[in-house]
Design a protein around this motif. Structure first.
Motif, PDB file in Angstrom:
ATOM      1  N   GLU A 292       0.860  -1.188   0.000  1.00 31.43           N
ATOM      2  CA  GLU A 292       0.000   0.000   0.000  1.00 31.43           C
ATOM      3  C   GLU A 292       0.894   1.235   0.000  1.00 31.43           C
ATOM      4  O   GLU A 292       1.264   1.751   1.047  1.00 31.43           O
ATOM      5  N   SER A 293       1.284   1.681  -1.181  1.00 35.64           N
ATOM      6  CA  SER A 293       2.150   2.853  -1.261  1.00 35.64           C
ATOM      7  C   SER A 293       2.029   3.504  -2.630  1.00 35.64           C
ATOM      8  O   SER A 293       1.742   2.836  -3.634  1.00 35.64           O
ATOM      9  N   VAL A 294       2.276   4.800  -2.668  1.00 36.46           N
ATOM     10  CA  VAL A 294       2.302   5.534  -3.933  1.00 36.46           C
ATOM     11  C   VAL A 294       3.394   4.968  -4.825  1.00 36.46           C
ATOM     12  O   VAL A 294       3.205   4.775  -6.028  1.00 36.46           O
ATOM     13  N   GLN A 295       4.568   4.712  -4.229  1.00 37.71           N
ATOM     14  CA  GLN A 295       5.695   4.214  -5.011  1.00 37.71           C
ATOM     15  C   GLN A 295       5.335   2.934  -5.750  1.00 37.71           C
ATOM     16  O   GLN A 295       5.599   2.791  -6.950  1.00 37.71           O
ATOM     17  N   ASN A 296       4.730   1.977  -5.051  1.00 37.21           N
ATOM     18  CA  ASN A 296       4.376   0.724  -5.710  1.00 37.21           C
ATOM     19  C   ASN A 296       3.293   0.937  -6.757  1.00 37.21           C
ATOM     20  O   ASN A 296       3.344   0.337  -7.834  1.00 37.21           O
ATOM     21  N   ALA A 297       2.309   1.776  -6.452  1.00 38.38           N
ATOM     22  CA  ALA A 297       1.239   2.035  -7.424  1.00 38.38           C
ATOM     23  C   ALA A 297       1.811   2.558  -8.732  1.00 38.38           C
ATOM     24  O   ALA A 297       1.414   2.131  -9.828  1.00 38.38           O
ATOM     25  N   VAL A 298       2.767   3.480  -8.635  1.00 40.15           N
ATOM     26  CA  VAL A 298       3.371   4.061  -9.839  1.00 40.15           C
ATOM     27  C   VAL A 298       4.295   3.063 -10.528  1.00 40.15           C
ATOM     28  O   VAL A 298       4.172   2.798 -11.731  1.00 40.15           O
ATOM     29  N   ASP A 299       5.222   2.487  -9.762  1.00 38.99           N
ATOM     30  CA  ASP A 299       6.228   1.621 -10.373  1.00 38.99           C
ATOM     31  C   ASP A 299       5.615   0.367 -10.989  1.00 38.99           C
ATOM     32  O   ASP A 299       5.989  -0.037 -12.104  1.00 38.99           O
ATOM     33  N   GLN A 300       4.678  -0.252 -10.270  1.00 36.31           N
ATOM     34  CA  GLN A 300       4.075  -1.465 -10.830  1.00 36.31           C
ATOM     35  C   GLN A 300       3.225  -1.135 -12.044  1.00 36.31           C
ATOM     36  O   GLN A 300       3.259  -1.853 -13.054  1.00 36.31           O
ATOM     37  N   ALA A 301       2.458  -0.039 -11.970  1.00 36.01           N
ATOM     38  CA  ALA A 301       1.619   0.347 -13.103  1.00 36.01           C
ATOM     39  C   ALA A 301       2.463   0.662 -14.334  1.00 36.01           C
ATOM     40  O   ALA A 301       2.112   0.286 -15.458  1.00 36.01           O
ATOM     41  N   GLU A 302       3.582   1.346 -14.128  1.00 33.03           N
ATOM     42  CA  GLU A 302       4.447   1.667 -15.270  1.00 33.03           C
ATOM     43  C   GLU A 302       5.102   0.411 -15.843  1.00 33.03           C
ATOM     44  O   GLU A 302       5.300   0.301 -17.055  1.00 33.03           O
ATOM     45  N   ALA A 303       5.434  -0.555 -14.969  1.00 29.15           N
ATOM     46  CA  ALA A 303       5.993  -1.819 -15.446  1.00 29.15           C
ATOM     47  C   ALA A 303       4.971  -2.583 -16.282  1.00 29.15           C
ATOM     48  O   ALA A 303       5.299  -3.145 -17.332  1.00 29.15           O
ATOM     49  N   VAL A 304       3.719  -2.582 -15.836  1.00 30.05           N
ATOM     50  CA  VAL A 304       2.658  -3.253 -16.595  1.00 30.05           C
ATOM     51  C   VAL A 304       2.402  -2.520 -17.910  1.00 30.05           C
ATOM     52  O   VAL A 304       2.179  -3.157 -18.953  1.00 30.05           O
ATOM     53  N   ALA A 305       2.456  -1.195 -17.902  1.00 27.83           N
ATOM     54  CA  ALA A 305       2.293  -0.433 -19.145  1.00 27.83           C
ATOM     55  C   ALA A 305       3.361  -0.836 -20.157  1.00 27.83           C
ATOM     56  O   ALA A 305       3.070  -1.028 -21.350  1.00 27.83           O
ATOM     57  N   ALA A 306       4.602  -0.989 -19.691  1.00 26.13           N
ATOM     58  CA  ALA A 306       5.683  -1.391 -20.592  1.00 26.13           C
ATOM     59  C   ALA A 306       5.437  -2.779 -21.167  1.00 26.13           C
ATOM     60  O   ALA A 306       5.719  -3.047 -22.346  1.00 26.13           O
ATOM     61  N   ILE A 307       4.898  -3.684 -20.342  1.00 26.75           N
ATOM     62  CA  ILE A 307       4.573  -5.029 -20.810  1.00 26.75           C
ATOM     63  C   ILE A 307       3.466  -4.978 -21.865  1.00 26.75           C
ATOM     64  O   ILE A 307       3.548  -5.611 -22.915  1.00 26.75           O
ATOM     65  N   LEU A 308       2.427  -4.186 -21.589  1.00 30.32           N
ATOM     66  CA  LEU A 308       1.332  -4.054 -22.554  1.00 30.32           C
ATOM     67  C   LEU A 308       1.829  -3.469 -23.876  1.00 30.32           C
ATOM     68  O   LEU A 308       1.301  -3.789 -24.950  1.00 30.32           O
ATOM     69  N   ALA A 309       2.838  -2.608 -23.785  1.00 29.73           N
ATOM     70  CA  ALA A 309       3.373  -1.968 -24.985  1.00 29.73           C
ATOM     71  C   ALA A 309       4.400  -2.837 -25.700  1.00 29.73           C
ATOM     72  O   ALA A 309       5.021  -2.381 -26.671  1.00 29.73           O
ATOM     73  N   GLY A 310       4.597  -4.066 -25.217  1.00 35.98           N
ATOM     74  CA  GLY A 310       5.478  -4.982 -25.916  1.00 35.98           C
ATOM     75  C   GLY A 310       6.731  -5.370 -25.172  1.00 35.98           C
ATOM     76  O   GLY A 310       7.547  -6.145 -25.686  1.00 35.98           O
ATOM     77  N   GLY A 311       6.923  -4.875 -23.960  1.00 39.98           N
ATOM     78  CA  GLY A 311       8.104  -5.203 -23.181  1.00 39.98           C
ATOM     79  C   GLY A 311       7.998  -6.573 -22.537  1.00 39.98           C
ATOM     80  O   GLY A 311       6.955  -7.232 -22.604  1.00 39.98           O
TER      81      GLY A 311
END
Length: 405
Positions: A292-311
């Protein structure tokens, strides 16, 4: 162009996901289903500067309204998903309409636990702090001379207690556990934070629960505690933890465990469905955790975005947190779960101190109280997987930078 992404939720993780996708030049159609009436906004200030009326809601918005149209993002406010049909790849919305998706991401966050009505939780004057409406209602109650009872000695409760005290209220904090912050911090950190509050006049009662709230004309007026004492209370702030908003996923047959279970790529057992932020239970160091943290919300969401974009890079959490109470900044790097030893190190200036956590003699976390140098050093050591020399760490005269050599 990829098919539609439907994001369920309108908080930090939802915004981080869609913003990163557009930054990666991903052009797929995106629809965000946000239950709140406001565009996505920062939540941490709600229990601090926003509650003190030092900052307005418009300044908390991640982006103004036109940004969403400019980036071709369909955001639907005051709307909920009521049903998920994984077979048809459709969601039913609260207005009765159906929306098809190719990919779906849960960013539903968590909901505060509330006191049951059977002990007075439904009385007027009883509050939680999760969204801006909660904070707006509570801010009206923050009047000098009133008596506030805070139920729960975690970070949210203690931050609210600090704001109430700054606002001139008499404040009592009760905590059922042996000490405040027991679930999230070492005994040494609890002792430091306890003294910070007590030195400012807060009455902290540990090993003390709430038996019931007493009301007059439908509004709280007093509280009977587990030790049999009765104390007056003009308002009650409840900070007894949160529950992940995973009901929709559970009803759709996805695995849940006070959160939606995902793999290192943020993906559920359904390859078309992801979960990010406070609602996600993810793998970390051979454990399942929910951060439960802002850091995890941002970092995990950005990691998933990269995966969705082909990473193809998995998400490797590097937890850090913070809490502001009065003029004290507590910064936390790492995750102290399962620690078996701590070391307290005085800082270089008055009032600064750090608590270093170890598990089987390996550094796993650091709490820094008004000690930015200790926080930065600890964070770098943790990210490098380095455990510092204990003798040097214990020496308050040793330069922390030397630990990085």
């Amino acid at each position: 162009m990829a098919g539609r992404l439907v994001v369920v939720g309108g908080g930090q993780a939802a915004f981080a996901l869609i913003a990163k996708l557009r930054a990666l030049q991903d052009k797929r159609p995106i629809t965000v289903i946000a239950a709140e009436a406001s565009l996505p906004y920062q939540r941490p200030p709600l229990s601090k500067k926003y509650l003190l009326r030092e900052i307005s809601l418009d300044r908390l918005l991640y982006r103004p309204g036109p940004w969403y149209a400019e980036h071709e993002i369909d955001i639907r406010l005051s709307t909920r998903v009521t049903r998920l049909d994984r077979g048809a790849k459709q969601v039913m919305l609260s207005d009765g309409s159906l929306l098809s998706y190719e990919t779906l991401a849960f960013a539903t966050g968590a909901a505060p636990r509330r006191l049951p009505a059977s002990i007075g939780g439904d009385l007027r004057g009883v509050y939680v702090v999760r969204d801006f409406r909660d904070a707006d209602l509570l801010a009206e109650e923050m009047q000098p001379g009133r008596r506030a009872l805070v139920v729960g000695g975690g970070y949210i409760g203690l931050e609210a207690a600090a704001v109430a005290r700054i606002s001139g209220l008499e404040v009592t904090v009760i905590e059922m556990a042996d000490r405040i912050l027991q679930r999230v911090a070492a005994a040494a950190t609890s002792a430091i934070v306890r003294e910070i509050h007590r030195s400012r006049g807060v009455d902290i009662r540990e090993r003390t629960g709430l038996h019931r709230l007493i009301g007059e004309n439908g509004r709280v007026s007093a509280a009977e505690l587990s030790d049999g004492s009765i104390i007056p209370a003009d308002l009650v702030i409840v900070g007894i933890g949160v529950t992940a908003n995973d009901a929709l996923a559970h009803e759709a047959g996805l695995e849940t465990a006070n959160g939606i279970v995902v793999d290192a790529y943020g993906r559920t057992a359904d390859p078309a469905i992801f979960a990010v932020g406070d609602c996600a239970v993810l793998p970390w160091q051979n454990m399942r955790i929910r951060l439960e943290s802002v850091q995890n919300a941002v970092d995990q969401a950005e990691a998933v975005a990269a995966i969705l974009a082909g990473g193809s890079e998995p998400y490797d959490p590097k937890p850090w947190f913070w809490s502001d109470q009065y003029d004290v900044k507590l910064q936390i790097a790492g995750f102290g779960l399962g620690h078996d030893e701590t070391l307290v190190r005085p800082g270089q200036r008055e009032g600064s101190v750090s608590v270093w956590y170890f598990r089987q003699r390996k550094l796993i976390a650091v709490d820094a109280i008004n000690d930015a140098k200790a926080y930065v050093t600890g964070k770098k050591l943790l990210e490098a997987g380095v455990t510092p020399d204990r003798a040097a760490l214990a020496d308050p005269h040793a330069d922390l930078k030397s630990l990085l050599a």
